[in-house]
Design an enzyme around this catalytic site. Structure first.
Site, PDB file in Angstrom:
ATOM      1  N   SER A 124     104.257  48.058  54.492  1.00  0.00           N
ATOM      2  CA  SER A 124     105.213  49.111  54.154  1.00  0.00           C
ATOM      3  C   SER A 124     106.401  48.571  53.373  1.00  0.00           C
ATOM      4  O   SER A 124     107.204  49.357  52.861  1.00  0.00           O
ATOM      5  CB  SER A 124     105.725  49.783  55.430  1.00  0.00           C
ATOM      6  OG  SER A 124     106.387  48.839  56.260  1.00  0.00           O
ATOM      7  N   HIS A 145      99.017  52.095  51.786  1.00  0.00           N
ATOM      8  CA  HIS A 145     100.060  52.295  52.797  1.00  0.00           C
ATOM      9  C   HIS A 145      99.920  53.666  53.455  1.00  0.00           C
ATOM     10  O   HIS A 145     100.195  54.697  52.842  1.00  0.00           O
ATOM     11  CB  HIS A 145     101.446  52.145  52.166  1.00  0.00           C
ATOM     12  CG  HIS A 145     102.562  52.334  53.145  1.00  0.00           C
ATOM     13  ND1 HIS A 145     103.773  52.882  52.799  1.00  0.00           N
ATOM     14  CD2 HIS A 145     102.630  52.066  54.479  1.00  0.00           C
ATOM     15  CE1 HIS A 145     104.542  52.933  53.865  1.00  0.00           C
ATOM     16  NE2 HIS A 145     103.873  52.452  54.886  1.00  0.00           N
ATOM     17  N   GLU A 157     100.176  55.816  50.063  1.00  0.00           N
ATOM     18  CA  GLU A 157     100.706  55.215  48.848  1.00  0.00           C
ATOM     19  C   GLU A 157      99.730  54.133  48.386  1.00  0.00           C
ATOM     20  O   GLU A 157      99.451  53.182  49.127  1.00  0.00           O
ATOM     21  CB  GLU A 157     102.078  54.585  49.111  1.00  0.00           C
ATOM     22  CG  GLU A 157     103.183  55.588  49.382  1.00  0.00           C
ATOM     23  CD  GLU A 157     104.520  54.920  49.656  1.00  0.00           C
ATOM     24  OE1 GLU A 157     105.546  55.454  49.217  1.00  0.00           O
ATOM     25  OE2 GLU A 157     104.539  53.857  50.319  1.00  0.00           O
ATOM     26  N   ASN A 195     110.000  54.780  51.329  1.00  0.00           N
ATOM     27  CA  ASN A 195     111.078  54.021  51.969  1.00  0.00           C
ATOM     28  C   ASN A 195     112.240  53.768  51.029  1.00  0.00           C
ATOM     29  O   ASN A 195     113.371  53.542  51.479  1.00  0.00           O
ATOM     30  CB  ASN A 195     110.546  52.697  52.517  1.00  0.00           C
ATOM     31  CG  ASN A 195     109.837  52.881  53.844  1.00  0.00           C
ATOM     32  OD1 ASN A 195     110.171  53.779  54.615  1.00  0.00           O
ATOM     33  ND2 ASN A 195     108.854  52.052  54.118  1.00  0.00           N
TER      34      ASN A 195
END
Length: 500
Positions: A124, A145, A157, A195
């Site tokens: 991540s 991900h 992802e 993120n």
């Protein structure tokens, strides 16, 4: 590398933790034979039994058949040693977030699997390019991900490092769709898409807390009012401040200490005190009680003969005019559509929708004494709406009465630039714009990632369309003028008008 077809191919999942078993479940559910390896000898049997128990609960609720569960579990088998993995066509790694450990694992795997086997990492936060460093065939390593819980969260992802083969990335993209997921392409940069773009959702509330502009429960109520399932403070309590702070630190450091990602002193103090949130019983709130309800604002009703004038044009002005008709004793508002500002004039008071400037700045610019500014209108009926006021002693009371009369729950906060929601949304848009500018993702990819990966009510470019480029840039400029430094700099993607 040649084109890969991974449909029904045998899969090896590395790691029998929550993420690893979630990945094994969705792969097996799609018909793959799945081997699971973990360095702990008893980890896979225990994890498989836990999975069986959770699936049995779904059978009891009528959401799966017993036969389907039995078939799914039969496709998942423990792998006792890596040397037995030569038959697999895809490896998905879901082990500890440590670069050296991941590199070592993939280098070991290269001595076992075929040259055509695709290697995927569920990292991540670690660079896919860095993980591939040292591999004989770095072009076959790609990020895949997933988001927790894997069986429920739709986003994947697909992250390409500098050497990732486009056919490998495409094969994983296609496979994610077969597994019932929505895939988005990302370039391997700090935080990838979700993120990275999510940082301002936490950071703006933390900044407001640091300057004592609002309380945690107010910030949470205000952002829930525009459709977020959880406010930033309660979400950080749920994630764990140790985890959230660590991610922020890693993104900050990986971006060479770019001040946009500066960690918060408020959150560091919580971490230093061991107040991680729900898992320790206390963070911003004490648990199991959680966030206190906002006190009900009691203000006197406006006189029945109150005259309402709605200024400006566009969706917000139309919504205000509709609210006057609906809530203010059925009285229609006069319209001043040629006004350069959007808001309401009532009871001797001007209420402006924030353009980023503080109420005192608006008052000073207009030469007025009594002015209030209000935030983005809630999308939830009766939702909380932030406001700040300057002027005579009764201005705050009047502003609250006006907003309450229109069906909102007024929340007074400090006279901070951009208030709460407007500055948060503007910063989310700005971060997403930079991600697109730098080739990390597309506008559609950013929208999908934030809606599916973290359940945002809209994507950043949906908000851009709703707020308008001019207003977003105005809020950012006001923040930059107040705080200085690079944190609130406007993305060149927005500056040059690509979103106009």
């Amino acid at each position: 590398m040649s084109t890969h077809n991974l449909n029904q191919a045998p899969v090896l999942v590395m790691g029998a933790g929550i993420m690893g078993m979630g990945i094994a479940q969705v792969a097996a559910q799609a018909g793959h034979a799945v081997s699971v390896y973990d360095t702990r000898a008893d980890a896979v049997p225990l994890a498989k039994q836990k999975l069986a128990d959770s699936l049995a609960a779904l059978v009891a609720k009528g959401k799966m058949t017993a036969e389907a569960v039995q078939a799914l579990l039969a496709r998942i088998t423990p792998l006792s040693q890596l040397s037995d993995a030569g038959h697999v066509s895809l490896v998905v790694e879901a082990i500890v977030e440590n670069l050296a450990v991941k590199r070592s694992l993939f280098q070991e795997l290269e001595g076992v699997v075929s040259e055509q086997c695709v290697l995927a990492t569920n990292t991540s936060s670690i660079s896919v390019t860095a993980i591939a460093n040292g591999l004989k065939h770095p072009q076959r390593l790609v990020g895949m991900h997933f988001f927790n819980p894997v069986p429920l969260m739709k986003l994947v992802e697909v992250v390409s490092g500098l050497q990732t083969d486009v056919n490998v990335a495409q094969a994983i993209f296609d496979l994610a769709g077969v597994w019932g997921k929505t895939a988005v392409y990302a370039r391997s940069t700090p935080g990838f898409i979700v993120n990275r773009i999510a940082r301002p959702f936490y950071a703006e509330s933390l900044a407001l807390l640091q300057e004592q502009a609002a309380r945690p429960e107010q910030l949470d109520a205000l952002l829930r009012g525009v459709g977020f399932r959880m406010g930033p403070c309660e979400l950080m309590d749920l994630i764990g401040h140790d985890t959230n702070f660590s991610v922020t630190q890693s993104v900050f450091e990986a971006n060479f200490f770019d001040r946009r990602f500066t960690p918060s002193l408020v959150q560091r103090e919580l971490v230093d005190g061991g107040l991680f949130g729900r898992k320790t019983g206390r963070g911003f709130y004490s648990y199991p009680e959680g966030a206190p309800a906002l006190p009900v604002t009691h203000v006197a009703a406006l006189p029945a003969n109150t005259q309402w004038v709605v200024h400006g044009s566009g969706a917000v002005a139309d919504a205000l005019a509709s609210a006057v008709t609906q809530h203010a004793q059925g009285k229609a508002a006069s319209r001043a559509t040629s006004s350069a500002w959007v808001g309401i004039e009532v009871a001797g008071l001007q209420l402006h929708q924030t353009d980023g400037r503080s109420a005192w700045q608006v008052a000073q610019a207009l030469g007025l004494k009594n002015v209030a500014v209000f935030d983005e209108l809630p999308t939830v009926a009766g939702g909380a709406l932030a406001f700040a006021a300057v002027g005579a002693d009764d201005v705050t009371h009047t502003a609250a009465a006006v907003l309450q009369a229109l069906g909102f729950a007024p929340v007074q906060v400090a006279d901070a630039p951009g208030l709460v929601v407007a500055r948060t949304l503007a910063m989310l848009v700005n971060e997403a714009a930079d991600a697109v500018l730098q080739g990390v993702c597309t506008t559609d990819g950013a929208n999908a990632a934030m809606k599916l990966g973290v359940n945002y009510p809209a994507g950043p470019f949906d908000w851009l369309a709703r707020m308008g480029r001019t207003r977003v840039v105005s809020v950012l400029h006001a923040l930059d003028a107040c705080y200085r430094g690079e944190r609130y700099r406007v993305s060149p993607w927005l500056q040059r008008g690509e979103a106009a």
